[in-house]
Motif scaffolding. Sequence first.
Motif, PDB file in Angstrom:
ATOM      1  N   LEU A  31       2.969   7.206  -5.333  1.00 36.52           N
ATOM      2  CA  LEU A  31       2.132   6.037  -5.584  1.00 36.52           C
ATOM      3  C   LEU A  31       2.190   5.030  -4.437  1.00 36.52           C
ATOM      4  O   LEU A  31       1.224   4.300  -4.210  1.00 36.52           O
ATOM      5  CB  LEU A  31       2.538   5.376  -6.901  1.00 36.52           C
ATOM      6  N   PHE A  32       3.296   4.984  -3.719  1.00 33.13           N
ATOM      7  CA  PHE A  32       3.407   4.070  -2.583  1.00 33.13           C
ATOM      8  C   PHE A  32       2.392   4.425  -1.504  1.00 33.13           C
ATOM      9  O   PHE A  32       1.795   3.547  -0.880  1.00 33.13           O
ATOM     10  CB  PHE A  32       4.823   4.118  -2.009  1.00 33.13           C
ATOM     11  N   PHE A  33       2.187   5.718  -1.289  1.00 37.88           N
ATOM     12  CA  PHE A  33       1.276   6.153  -0.235  1.00 37.88           C
ATOM     13  C   PHE A  33      -0.153   6.418  -0.719  1.00 37.88           C
ATOM     14  O   PHE A  33      -1.008   6.779   0.082  1.00 37.88           O
ATOM     15  CB  PHE A  33       1.834   7.404   0.462  1.00 37.88           C
ATOM     16  N   ILE A  37      -7.420   1.840  -4.202  1.00 31.93           N
ATOM     17  CA  ILE A  37      -8.718   2.181  -4.801  1.00 31.93           C
ATOM     18  C   ILE A  37      -8.634   3.507  -5.551  1.00 31.93           C
ATOM     19  O   ILE A  37      -9.220   3.665  -6.616  1.00 31.93           O
ATOM     20  CB  ILE A  37      -9.852   2.192  -3.735  1.00 31.93           C
ATOM     21  N   ILE A  38      -7.851   4.446  -5.023  1.00 36.39           N
ATOM     22  CA  ILE A  38      -7.675   5.727  -5.702  1.00 36.39           C
ATOM     23  C   ILE A  38      -6.891   5.522  -6.996  1.00 36.39           C
ATOM     24  O   ILE A  38      -7.235   6.085  -8.048  1.00 36.39           O
ATOM     25  CB  ILE A  38      -6.945   6.741  -4.785  1.00 36.39           C
ATOM     26  N   TYR A  45      -3.494   1.757 -11.612  1.00 36.11           N
ATOM     27  CA  TYR A  45      -3.382   0.622 -10.697  1.00 36.11           C
ATOM     28  C   TYR A  45      -2.133  -0.217 -10.953  1.00 36.11           C
ATOM     29  O   TYR A  45      -1.397  -0.545 -10.022  1.00 36.11           O
ATOM     30  CB  TYR A  45      -4.629  -0.255 -10.779  1.00 36.11           C
ATOM     31  N   LEU A  46      -1.858  -0.570 -12.199  1.00 41.10           N
ATOM     32  CA  LEU A  46      -0.688  -1.399 -12.504  1.00 41.10           C
ATOM     33  C   LEU A  46       0.600  -0.629 -12.257  1.00 41.10           C
ATOM     34  O   LEU A  46       1.574  -1.180 -11.737  1.00 41.10           O
ATOM     35  CB  LEU A  46      -0.746  -1.909 -13.934  1.00 41.10           C
TER      36      LEU A  46
END
Length: 78
Positions: A31-33, A37-38, A45-46
Amino acid sequence: MVALASLPVYSTLARMFFGKGLGGLANAIRLFFTPEIISLLRGEYLQDGWESLKFFLFILLCIGWVLSASELLTKALF
């Protein structure tokens, strides 16, 4: 040398942030990379924001540990 000697500290920090298994760490790295928008389109997103923050703080603490330990060793030896 200090970075290698600090592997138990990294392991402890990782368990504190991500739990016992490596799944939490792998998910945080994914999730960091991932672009925001994806993550937004996937409905993550959260979760992306929270996991990215945890991973960033984990890396920051690991770097800070090495720098402070190196500084203390330098002052103690010289």
